[in-house]
Design a protein around this motif. Structure first.
Motif, PDB file in Angstrom:
ATOM      1  N   THR A  45       5.837  18.576 -17.273  1.00 17.35           N
ATOM      2  CA  THR A  45       5.243  19.862 -17.699  1.00 17.35           C
ATOM      3  C   THR A  45       6.306  20.949 -17.630  1.00 17.35           C
ATOM      4  OG1 THR A  45       3.367  19.055 -16.379  1.00 17.35           O
ATOM      5  CG2 THR A  45       3.135  21.245 -17.360  1.00 17.35           C
ATOM      6  N   ILE A  46       7.060  20.956 -16.468  1.00 16.52           N
ATOM      7  CA  ILE A  46       8.116  21.990 -16.317  1.00 16.52           C
ATOM      8  C   ILE A  46       9.175  21.807 -17.399  1.00 16.52           C
ATOM      9  CG2 ILE A  46       9.943  22.870 -14.790  1.00 16.52           C
ATOM     10  CD1 ILE A  46       8.118  21.964 -12.432  1.00 16.52           C
ATOM     11  N   GLU A  47       9.550  20.488 -17.641  1.00 14.50           N
ATOM     12  CA  GLU A  47      10.577  20.191 -18.670  1.00 14.50           C
ATOM     13  C   GLU A  47      10.157  20.756 -20.016  1.00 14.50           C
ATOM     14  OE1 GLU A  47      12.627  16.023 -17.202  1.00 14.50           O
ATOM     15  OE2 GLU A  47      11.284  16.003 -18.936  1.00 14.50           O
ATOM     16  N   ASN A  48       8.888  20.517 -20.363  1.00 13.20           N
ATOM     17  CA  ASN A  48       8.374  20.989 -21.657  1.00 13.20           C
ATOM     18  C   ASN A  48       8.475  22.509 -21.760  1.00 13.20           C
ATOM     19  OD1 ASN A  48       7.871  18.496 -22.582  1.00 13.20           O
ATOM     20  ND2 ASN A  48       5.720  18.464 -21.969  1.00 13.20           N
ATOM     21  N   ILE A  49       8.082  23.156 -20.608  1.00 12.05           N
ATOM     22  CA  ILE A  49       8.138  24.630 -20.616  1.00 12.05           C
ATOM     23  C   ILE A  49       9.581  25.072 -20.793  1.00 12.05           C
ATOM     24  CG2 ILE A  49       7.704  26.726 -19.228  1.00 12.05           C
ATOM     25  CD1 ILE A  49       5.418  25.100 -17.883  1.00 12.05           C
ATOM     26  N   LEU A  50      10.502  24.380 -20.007  1.00 13.53           N
ATOM     27  CA  LEU A  50      11.920  24.762 -20.079  1.00 13.53           C
ATOM     28  C   LEU A  50      12.474  24.528 -21.483  1.00 13.53           C
ATOM     29  CD1 LEU A  50      13.322  23.440 -16.644  1.00 13.53           C
ATOM     30  CD2 LEU A  50      13.041  25.806 -17.342  1.00 13.53           C
ATOM     31  N   LEU A  51      12.079  23.375 -22.073  1.00 14.19           N
ATOM     32  CA  LEU A  51      12.571  23.048 -23.420  1.00 14.19           C
ATOM     33  C   LEU A  51      12.098  24.069 -24.435  1.00 14.19           C
ATOM     34  CD1 LEU A  51      12.329  19.135 -23.685  1.00 14.19           C
ATOM     35  CD2 LEU A  51      14.370  20.528 -24.003  1.00 14.19           C
ATOM     36  N   GLN A  52      10.822  24.458 -24.257  1.00 15.43           N
ATOM     37  CA  GLN A  52      10.260  25.448 -25.189  1.00 15.43           C
ATOM     38  C   GLN A  52      11.041  26.748 -25.097  1.00 15.43           C
ATOM     39  OE1 GLN A  52       6.106  25.768 -24.308  1.00 15.43           O
ATOM     40  NE2 GLN A  52       5.711  23.697 -25.096  1.00 15.43           N
ATOM     41  N   LYS A  53      11.514  27.045 -23.817  1.00 13.71           N
ATOM     42  CA  LYS A  53      12.242  28.314 -23.642  1.00 13.71           C
ATOM     43  C   LYS A  53      13.737  28.135 -23.884  1.00 13.71           C
ATOM     44  CE  LYS A  53       8.845  30.512 -20.881  1.00 13.71           C
ATOM     45  NZ  LYS A  53       8.507  31.382 -19.800  1.00 13.71           N
ATOM     46  N   GLY A  54      14.177  26.939 -24.303  1.00 13.74           N
ATOM     47  CA  GLY A  54      15.563  26.684 -24.668  1.00 13.74           C
ATOM     48  C   GLY A  54      16.478  26.331 -23.502  1.00 13.74           C
ATOM     49  N   ARG A  61       0.850  -1.201   0.000  1.00 16.91           N
ATOM     50  CA  ARG A  61       0.000   0.000   0.000  1.00 16.91           C
ATOM     51  C   ARG A  61       0.883   1.248   0.000  1.00 16.91           C
ATOM     52  NH1 ARG A  61      -2.777  -0.641   4.731  1.00 16.91           N
ATOM     53  NH2 ARG A  61      -3.317  -2.765   4.197  1.00 16.91           N
ATOM     54  N   GLU A  62       1.964   1.180   0.814  1.00 14.17           N
ATOM     55  CA  GLU A  62       2.887   2.320   0.877  1.00 14.17           C
ATOM     56  C   GLU A  62       3.567   2.526  -0.475  1.00 14.17           C
ATOM     57  OE1 GLU A  62       3.702   4.754   3.224  1.00 14.17           O
ATOM     58  OE2 GLU A  62       1.769   3.933   3.864  1.00 14.17           O
ATOM     59  N   LEU A  63       3.947   1.387  -1.113  1.00 15.60           N
ATOM     60  CA  LEU A  63       4.641   1.485  -2.416  1.00 15.60           C
ATOM     61  C   LEU A  63       3.719   2.092  -3.467  1.00 15.60           C
ATOM     62  CD1 LEU A  63       6.589  -1.919  -2.584  1.00 15.60           C
ATOM     63  CD2 LEU A  63       7.533   0.365  -2.259  1.00 15.60           C
ATOM     64  N   VAL A  64       2.452   1.650  -3.436  1.00 15.58           N
ATOM     65  CA  VAL A  64       1.483   2.198  -4.411  1.00 15.58           C
ATOM     66  C   VAL A  64       1.321   3.694  -4.172  1.00 15.58           C
ATOM     67  CG1 VAL A  64      -0.944   2.133  -5.120  1.00 15.58           C
ATOM     68  CG2 VAL A  64       0.272   0.011  -4.711  1.00 15.58           C
ATOM     69  N   ARG A  65       1.277   4.067  -2.869  1.00 15.77           N
ATOM     70  CA  ARG A  65       1.127   5.505  -2.559  1.00 15.77           C
ATOM     71  C   ARG A  65       2.342   6.270  -3.077  1.00 15.77           C
ATOM     72  NH1 ARG A  65       1.646   9.084   1.708  1.00 15.77           N
ATOM     73  NH2 ARG A  65       3.096   7.675   2.766  1.00 15.77           N
ATOM     74  N   MET A  66       3.540   5.651  -2.839  1.00 14.47           N
ATOM     75  CA  MET A  66       4.768   6.320  -3.303  1.00 14.47           C
ATOM     76  C   MET A  66       4.782   6.397  -4.825  1.00 14.47           C
ATOM     77  SD  MET A  66       7.600   4.822  -0.717  1.00 14.47           S
ATOM     78  CE  MET A  66       8.985   5.176  -1.767  1.00 14.47           C
ATOM     79  N   ASP A  67       4.290   5.308  -5.466  1.00 13.91           N
ATOM     80  CA  ASP A  67       4.268   5.271  -6.923  1.00 13.91           C
ATOM     81  C   ASP A  67       3.350   6.350  -7.483  1.00 13.91           C
ATOM     82  OD1 ASP A  67       5.200   4.209  -9.282  1.00 13.91           O
ATOM     83  OD2 ASP A  67       3.438   2.909  -9.531  1.00 13.91           O
ATOM     84  N   ASN A  68       2.209   6.526  -6.818  1.00 10.01           N
ATOM     85  CA  ASN A  68       1.272   7.570  -7.268  1.00 10.01           C
ATOM     86  C   ASN A  68       1.896   8.948  -7.112  1.00 10.01           C
ATOM     87  OD1 ASN A  68      -0.607   5.705  -7.940  1.00 10.01           O
ATOM     88  ND2 ASN A  68      -1.733   5.843  -6.000  1.00 10.01           N
ATOM     89  N   MET A  69       2.615   9.094  -5.945  1.00  9.18           N
ATOM     90  CA  MET A  69       3.272  10.393  -5.697  1.00  9.18           C
ATOM     91  C   MET A  69       4.314  10.641  -6.789  1.00  9.18           C
ATOM     92  SD  MET A  69       3.680  10.398  -1.586  1.00  9.18           S
ATOM     93  CE  MET A  69       5.216  11.278  -1.597  1.00  9.18           C
ATOM     94  N   ARG A  70       5.038   9.497  -7.125  1.00 12.53           N
ATOM     95  CA  ARG A  70       6.079   9.617  -8.150  1.00 12.53           C
ATOM     96  C   ARG A  70       5.480  10.039  -9.494  1.00 12.53           C
ATOM     97  NH1 ARG A  70       7.677   6.864 -12.310  1.00 12.53           N
ATOM     98  NH2 ARG A  70       6.148   5.228 -11.917  1.00 12.53           N
ATOM     99  N   LYS A  71       4.369   9.352  -9.842  1.00 15.64           N
ATOM    100  CA  LYS A  71       3.737   9.665 -11.126  1.00 15.64           C
ATOM    101  C   LYS A  71       3.278  11.119 -11.156  1.00 15.64           C
ATOM    102  CE  LYS A  71       1.904   5.103 -12.218  1.00 15.64           C
ATOM    103  NZ  LYS A  71       0.821   4.266 -11.754  1.00 15.64           N
ATOM    104  N   ASP A  72       2.732  11.526 -10.025  1.00 18.96           N
ATOM    105  CA  ASP A  72       2.237  12.898  -9.897  1.00 18.96           C
ATOM    106  C   ASP A  72       3.367  13.891 -10.112  1.00 18.96           C
ATOM    107  OD1 ASP A  72      -0.170  14.018  -9.382  1.00 18.96           O
ATOM    108  OD2 ASP A  72       0.457  14.713  -7.357  1.00 18.96           O
ATOM    109  N   ARG A  73       4.469  13.577  -9.385  1.00 21.06           N
ATOM    110  CA  ARG A  73       5.634  14.471  -9.457  1.00 21.06           C
ATOM    111  C   ARG A  73       6.209  14.469 -10.866  1.00 21.06           C
ATOM    112  NH1 ARG A  73      10.525  13.796  -5.216  1.00 21.06           N
ATOM    113  NH2 ARG A  73      11.820  15.490  -6.003  1.00 21.06           N
TER     114      ARG A  73
END
Ligand code: ADP
Length: 339
Positions: free
Chosen positions: A52-61, A34-46
């Motif tokens: 999203t940030i990477e895409n923004i950064l990539l777009q800005k070079g 249960r803890e691993l699934v919670r951590m996995d969800n947190m990981r996916k979320d993060r």
């Protein structure tokens, strides 16, 4: 039979221990998962936020940040495998240790039962042996008499006398066996009361005086009045057995001393054949008779009196012991609980 029972008992121990261990393992695994699934969800979320940030950064070079932990999806899988492996190893170790321990404990559990069964077998063997002798003698005598067509009244009377002796022997043995059964039965509780040891012993001695006199034996009483915790019938039974033996094994000696003391003990002392040192540890065993009483002195008995006395003594929390010098004297001591 006992080997099979030991293995079955070990198997039952194993089933119970493994059921507990496996349920604990499942509970631990479920919790950690249960803890691993919670951590996995947190990981996916993060990760989705980072992407999203990477895409923004990539777009800005700008170059994307390194985040191996978040990106490493395999970590959760690996953790699961590691937990399952550890729990598997732990359970296998428990299985092995509880197998060895269970087999050992099963041995300890079955040991007293095995001893009891062995003793019971011996007891039945001894009792049947003791019964067989008078029954065979009865049968042979009657068969021979029936074949004798000219038997006169005198011979018939002699035969009946001999038959009666055999029947009395059988009766005596069955009485002993009933007594043994009664006192060995854990359900038969004996009522413990405050009783006057001196008075009870004195009365028993009085009943034996005429019997002893028939053998020219004098019984001397040294009675001190003392109250003990006990049971009248039981004290009478023990005293009778000890005095009866003292008379039987007096040999050429003509005196017996019976005393009660202020410490709540009863002493029965005779100056007869005594007991060999090698026999002393066994005389309270069922059907044990020292060679001297079997052969040389040829005293009647089944070797049950003292074992009955010991069983009774145990029931009323008394302790019975003996001191003896071969060919000189024997003193039986019964220590009753004082009031
Ligand atoms: P039994 O007298 O019927 O043989 P017991 O159980 O009373 O059986 O005694 C066991 C054995 O202990 C006797 O056979 C005898 O060898 C020995 N014994 C008991 N009491 C005495 C005694 N007072 N003096 C010598 N030997 C004794």
């Amino acid at each position: 039979m006992f080997k099979e029972a030991r293995i079955k008992l070990t198997a039952w121990y194993l089933v119970i221990i493994m059921a507990i261990s496996l349920s604990f393992s499942c509970a631990i695994y479920a919790g950690v998962d249960r803890e691993l699934v919670r951590m996995d969800n947190m990981r996916k979320d993060r990760q989705s936020r980072i992407e999203t940030i990477e895409n923004i950064l990539l777009q800005k070079g700008f170059p994307p940040p390194k985040d191996n932990f978040v990106k490493n999806k395999e970590m959760i899988k690996e953790a699961r495998v590691r937990i399952i492996t550890s729990l598997g190893i732990i359970n296998l170790s428990i299985l092995f240790l509880s197998g060895v321990g269970g087999y050992f404990l099963a041995g300890l559990t079955l040991d007293p039962i095995q001893k009891m069964v062995k003793e019971q077998k011996e007891f039945i063997g001894n009792a049947s042996h003791e019964l067989r002798t008078p029954i065979t003698s009865l049968k042979t005598e009657i068969e021979v008499a029936l074949r004798d067509k000219n038997m006169n009244l005198k011979s018939a009377r002699e035969l009946l006398k001999s038959n009666l002796e055999d029947v009395e022997g059988i009766q005596e043995l069955s009485n002993y066996l009933l007594k043994l059964n009664h006192f060995d039965n854990f359900d038969n509780k004996i009522e413990i009361l405050v009783i006057n040891l001196g008075k009870i012993v004195s009365d028993v001695v009085d009943t034996y005086v005429p019997i002893a006199l028939q053998k020219n034996i004098k019984i001397t009483k040294k009675i001190q009045d003392i109250n003990i915790n006990g049971n009248e019938e039981s004290v009478k039974e023990i005293t009778s057995i000890l005095i009866d033996n003292a008379i039987k094994y007096s040999g050429k000696s003509k005196k017996i001393e019976v005393s009660t003391k202020k410490d709540g003990s009863l002493l029965v002392r005779d100056f007869g054949i005594g007991i060999k040192e090698k026999d002393l540890p066994h005389i309270f065993d069922r059907f044990y008779r020292a060679d001297s009483s079997r052969s040389k002195e040829n005293v009647e008995g089944f070797g049950l009196g003292l074992s009955i006395a010991k069983s009774i003594a145990e029931k009323i929390n008394a302790k019975i012991s003996v001191q003896s010098k071969e060919g000189k004297e024997s003193t039986f001591v019964v220590e009753f609980p004082k009031v």
